[in-house]
Each structure stands twice: as structure tokens, then as C-alpha cells.
Design an enzyme around this catalytic site. Structure first.
Site, PDB file in Angstrom:
ATOM      1  CG  ASP A  53      27.263 -24.880 -12.611  1.00  0.00           C
ATOM      2  OD1 ASP A  53      26.425 -25.774 -12.350  1.00  0.00           O
ATOM      3  OD2 ASP A  53      28.222 -24.601 -11.876  1.00  0.00           O
ATOM      4  CD  GLU A 132      -3.168  -0.400  -8.871  1.00  0.00           C
ATOM      5  OE1 GLU A 132      -4.099   0.052  -9.550  1.00  0.00           O
ATOM      6  OE2 GLU A 132      -3.213  -0.468  -7.615  1.00  0.00           O
ATOM      7  CD  GLU A 134       2.128   1.018  -3.143  1.00  0.00           C
ATOM      8  OE1 GLU A 134       1.008   1.579  -3.228  1.00  0.00           O
ATOM      9  OE2 GLU A 134       2.512   0.430  -2.102  1.00  0.00           O
ATOM     10  CD  GLU A 189       0.850   4.931  -3.063  1.00  0.00           C
ATOM     11  OE1 GLU A 189       0.538   5.266  -1.903  1.00  0.00           O
ATOM     12  OE2 GLU A 189       0.022   4.566  -3.906  1.00  0.00           O
ATOM     13  CD  GLU A 196       0.395   2.653  -7.264  1.00  0.00           C
ATOM     14  OE1 GLU A 196       0.277   2.563  -6.030  1.00  0.00           O
ATOM     15  OE2 GLU A 196      -0.576   2.676  -8.049  1.00  0.00           O
ATOM     16  CG  HIS A 245      -2.869  -2.924  -4.591  1.00  0.00           C
ATOM     17  ND1 HIS A 245      -3.443  -1.698  -4.362  1.00  0.00           N
ATOM     18  CD2 HIS A 245      -2.332  -3.301  -3.401  1.00  0.00           C
ATOM     19  CE1 HIS A 245      -3.262  -1.340  -3.099  1.00  0.00           C
ATOM     20  NE2 HIS A 245      -2.583  -2.302  -2.507  1.00  0.00           N
ATOM     21  NE  ARG A 316      -9.651   2.619  -2.359  1.00  0.00           N
ATOM     22  CZ  ARG A 316      -9.163   2.490  -3.585  1.00  0.00           C
ATOM     23  NH1 ARG A 316      -8.103   1.751  -3.786  1.00  0.00           N
ATOM     24  NH2 ARG A 316      -9.721   3.099  -4.608  1.00  0.00           N
ATOM     25  CD  GLU A 333      -7.068  -2.824  -5.891  1.00  0.00           C
ATOM     26  OE1 GLU A 333      -6.058  -2.127  -5.680  1.00  0.00           O
ATOM     27  OE2 GLU A 333      -8.226  -2.424  -5.681  1.00  0.00           O
ATOM     28  NE  ARG A 335      -6.802  -2.838  -0.910  1.00  0.00           N
ATOM     29  CZ  ARG A 335      -6.392  -1.632  -1.313  1.00  0.00           C
ATOM     30  NH1 ARG A 335      -6.516  -1.298  -2.593  1.00  0.00           N
ATOM     31  NH2 ARG A 335      -5.861  -0.769  -0.480  1.00  0.00           N
TER      32      ARG A 335
END
Length: 444
Positions: A53, A132, A134, A189, A196, A245, A316, A333, A335
Site C-alpha cells: 500500500d 565519510e 559521522e 571524532e 566516524e 563528506h 578545509r 570532497e 564537505r
């Protein structure tokens, strides 16, 4: 257990004493749904004859058009190590959702991703993604009452006995390995009780399947230890939140399309166009990659989460970073995403934006190597550095104004997703928080 045929699955059921099969799929918010069937019904299941359903599933269909069919993907067959009843084991198959007329259901998030993956294939590309994710581990009774009580005061890369979640994390890793995951790293972390676990990249659909499976495994193993695992982006005030990430590349055959040994930075034109596409649609994408009211408590300066639409080779603080490896390992990457997102929809909108950059031959701005968190507003304006949305309401508005990202979701998912998120925001903005009472009640 990849590339199993229906006959292989039936043989495995006999040989491994499998008693039940969990047929799984996700709703538009990324919640895993399932129906469990006796192994004796596997022929009917593999033939796509099992009906459910759809009107009872978030974002699917109205009650007058509720019949939907599940078609298991044989490549997703795996045994669930923790589920054994009287010696009989349980296996899992991830399903695609179909309409009664045999067409794919446009509201199925897995189909949304497959549609964009097919678009990439027409251009000659395969998307590979390495996540990655967390998460936090809290005491279960308090978490169920909405009070996150941490297990430790450990920090980045800390070891037991400081990291009290290490035993649980190790069991999660072993369980994932039993299920065919290739784990690359697992560690504590920055925040208390935060962890992580990174697993190897795969194609986009497989990675989305893996993220959905990963979240289920983490929660299940935590529960067995009397703990509560959460992928809520920001459960603790004053601490880092949980991100996911996403390392991404496009391949043409066995060649990494992001790599060019003849450029100074050894990044190809395709790579930079892909980056430019993501940056162009970043604000709209964020409504999908960061889907909760709480997601925007993480996207603030000072806690390692990106706030600004920029890219860099090493820095970063921007939204996109380029890891140092080149050759087949060349990748970007992203982030900003967090682990509460629907992985199928998140990868669909990211890939769609990147392909748009390639199709339109967009050029990204220069990379930003300075710490953007410390830049004055005037300098950011001069460099053309935009900000990610500051709230779910801002992100919803950005999504509504971006036709390409709405196209990636498809009209069915887009309309229902926006409706659900607007309701979430309206409920939140009418609440009276403890902070407001403490700050204003006596003063005014």
C-alpha cells in the site's frame, strides 16, 4: 555477494538456512521501510509480484492509487548477521518500486538517482562516491527522552579507555565487513561520543544503498549494547556536528575523468566544470543534502563545517576541497552534506549539478586558500564568495527557485519533498524553545 542471479539467491537460501527475507526500500525522507516474507515466497518476490500500500508511505501516492509493487535487486542480497530465529537466518534485498502498469514509480528515491546516473552514462561517465559518515552514541534511556547523555569526553582519534564507544564501534565494523563492506577507517571524532566510519567508494547507486544499510547497522548494534545511535546533525550545543563528506569522481571506462597530468594542478577541465556546476546550484542542493531544521545548527562558523560556497586545494573551510592524491585517486570532497539526508536524493542532485557544469562548460572561480571563517564580509564580497543557506527556510526557497535541481528530483518527489519540509519548518518556527523562555520570560 554482488552480481548474484535469482538462481544464486535461491541456492544461498537453501545452503545458508535462511528462513525470512527483508525486502527494503526508502521513502522520500530516506527512512528505510521493509516487509518481511518467508523464504518460501522468494520466487514471487524475485518476479516482482509482491504488492504493498503506497498511500501509507511518506511522499508516495494517494489512497485512491495506492497499489505499488516491489522488485528486488539481486545484487543487494546479503545476510543480516544479527537476525537469527531458532537457527534460521534473515537475508536482505533492496527493492525498486514499480507502478501496476510495470513502469518505475517516479516517487521512488532509488529511481530518482538511477535516472540521473543514466544521464551521466549517456555522457560517458560513471560516478564513484566514497562517504565519510559521522554519528553520535548516547545513553539510550536519556536519548529516548530527548536528553543526549554522552558516554565519554574523548576527542579526535582518542583511544580506549577514554573512548568508551570503541567496543561498539568495533562491532559495527565487524558486522559491516560480514555484510561485504570494505572499511577503510574507523575512529573517534572531535566531539564527545562522536564517531566516524569510512567505507570504500562505489558507484552512486551502490553507495546510496550502502549508506542506508550503514545507518541501519549502526542503530541496530548500538541498541544491542543499550545505546542510542543518532545521525542527527547537531545534537550537542557548543560541539562539532556530524557531517557526511562525499568524495566524488567521474570515470570514463577505467580512466579518471577528473585527472589530467598535463595541467599545473593535474585537475582536468571536466573536474573544474563539475566543481563549477555544484557551486552554481549549491544553495538549492543544500535543501536535500542538509534536510533538517537541525542541519543548519551545524552549518555555522567555528565548528569545522563549511558555510561558504567556495573550493580549495588544501583549505578545509570551503564547501569543496581537493584531496592531494592524483591519478586514479583524483577526486573532489564535498564537505557540506550531513548523514540525515536521503542518500539517493542527495547523490542525484549533486550529480545533476555537476553534469550541468560539464554540459554548460562552466568555469569555477579561483580556489580560496585563506581561512574563509576569518575573512571580513567585504573581502568575501570582493571574491564573490556566497554563503550556504542559514536555515531550512532559506534552503527551501533556493530549491524552489532552481529548475535544474527540481528536474533532478522529478515533479512527484519535488512537490512532496517541499511540502514535507515546509510543514517541518512551520512546526519548528511556532515552537517556544527553552532558550526563549530563559532569555525573555522574566526580562519582558
Amino acid at each position: 555477494m554482488k552480481n548474484m542471479s535469482p538462481d544464486d539467491i535461491k541456492a544461498a537460501i537453501r545452503e545458508m538456512n535462511i528462513g525470512t527475507i527483508s525486502l527494503q526500500f526508502t521513502d522520500i525522507l530516506g527512512t528505510v521501510k521493509h516487509v518481511e516474507i518467508p523464504a518460501s515466497q522468494i520466487d514471487k518476490a524475485l518476479a516482482g509480484e509482491l504488492m504493498f500500500d503506497g498511500s501509507s508511505i511518506e511522499g508516495f501516492v494517494r489512497i485512491e492509487e495506492s497499489d505499488m509493487y516491489l522488485r528486488p535487486d539481486p545484487a543487494t542480497f546479503v545476510i543480516l548477521p544479527w537476525k537469527t530465529r531458532e537457527g534460521r537466518r534473515t537475508a536482505r534485498l533492496i527493492c525498486d518500486v514499480y507502478n501496476p502498469d510495470g513502469t518505475p514509480f517516479e516517487g521512488d528515491p532509488r529511481y530518482v538517482l538511477k535516472r540521473v546516473v543514466a544521464e551521466a552514462a549517456e555522457m560517458g561517465y560513471v560516478m564513484n562516491v566514497g562517504p565519510e559518515p559521522e554519528f553520535f552514541l548516547f545513553e539510550r534511556p536519556s536519548a529516548e527522552q530527548g536528553r543526549p547523555v554522552t558516554l565519554d569526553h574523548a576527542g579526535y582519534f582518542d583511544l580506549a579507555p577514554v573512548d568508551k564507544g570503541e567496543e561498539v564501534r568495533a562491532e559495527i565494523v565487524l558486522t559491516l565487513q560480514e555484510m561485504g563492506f570494505e572499511i577503510e577507517a574507523a575512529h573517534h571524532e572531535v566531539a564527545p561520543s562522536q564517531h566516524e566510519i569510512d567505507f570504500k567508494y562505489a558507484d552512486a547507486v551502490t553507495t546510496a544503498d550502502n549508506i542506508a544499510t550503514f545507518r541501519s547497522v549502526v542503530r541496530t548494534i548500538a541498541l544491542q549494547h543499550g545505546l542510542h545511535a543518532t545521525f542527527m546533525p547537531k545534537p550537542l550545543f557548543g560541539e562539532n556536528g556530524s557531517g557526511m563528506h562525499l568524495h566524488q569522481s567521474l570515470f570514463r571506462g577505467d580512466q579518471n575523468a577528473f585527472y589530467d597530468p598535463n595541467t599545473p594542478d593535474r585537475l582536468s577541465e571536466v573536474c573544474k566544470q563539475y566543481i563549477a556546476g555544484i557551486m552554481e546550484h549549491a544553495r538549492a542542493i543544500t535543501a536535500v543534502t542538509n534536510p533538517l531544521v537541525n542541519s543548519y545548527k551545524r552549518l555555522v562558523p567555528g565548528y569545522e563545517a563549511p558555510v561558504y560556497v567556495a573550493w580549495s586545494y588544501r583549505n578545509r573551510s570551503p564547501m569543496i576541497r581537493i584531496p592531494a592524491k592524483r591519478g586514479l585517486s583524483t577526486r573532489i570532497e564535498l564537505r557540506s552534506p550531513d548523514p540525515s539526508c536521503n542518500p539517493y536524493l542527495a547523490l542525484a542532485v549533486i550529480l545533476k549539478a555537476g553534469l550541468d557544469g560539464i554540459k554548460r562548460r562552466l568555469t569555477p572561480p579561483d580556489p580560496v586558500e585563506g581561512n574563509i571563517y576569518h575573512m571580513p564580509q567585504a573581502e568575501r564580497d570582493e571574491l564573490g564568495i556566497a554563503s550556504l543557506p542559514g536555515s531550512l527556510a532559506e534552503a527551501i526557497q533556493a530549491l524552489e527557485q532552481d529548475p535544474l535541481i527540481l528536474e533532478a528530483l522529478g515533479s512527484h518527489v519535488a512537490s512532496r519533498y517541499l511540502e514535507a519540509k515546509k510543514i517541518e519548518w512551520d512546526v519548528y518556527r511556532t515552537q517556544i524553545s527553552p532558550w526563549e523562555l530563559q532569555e525573555y520570560l522574566a526580562k519582558y
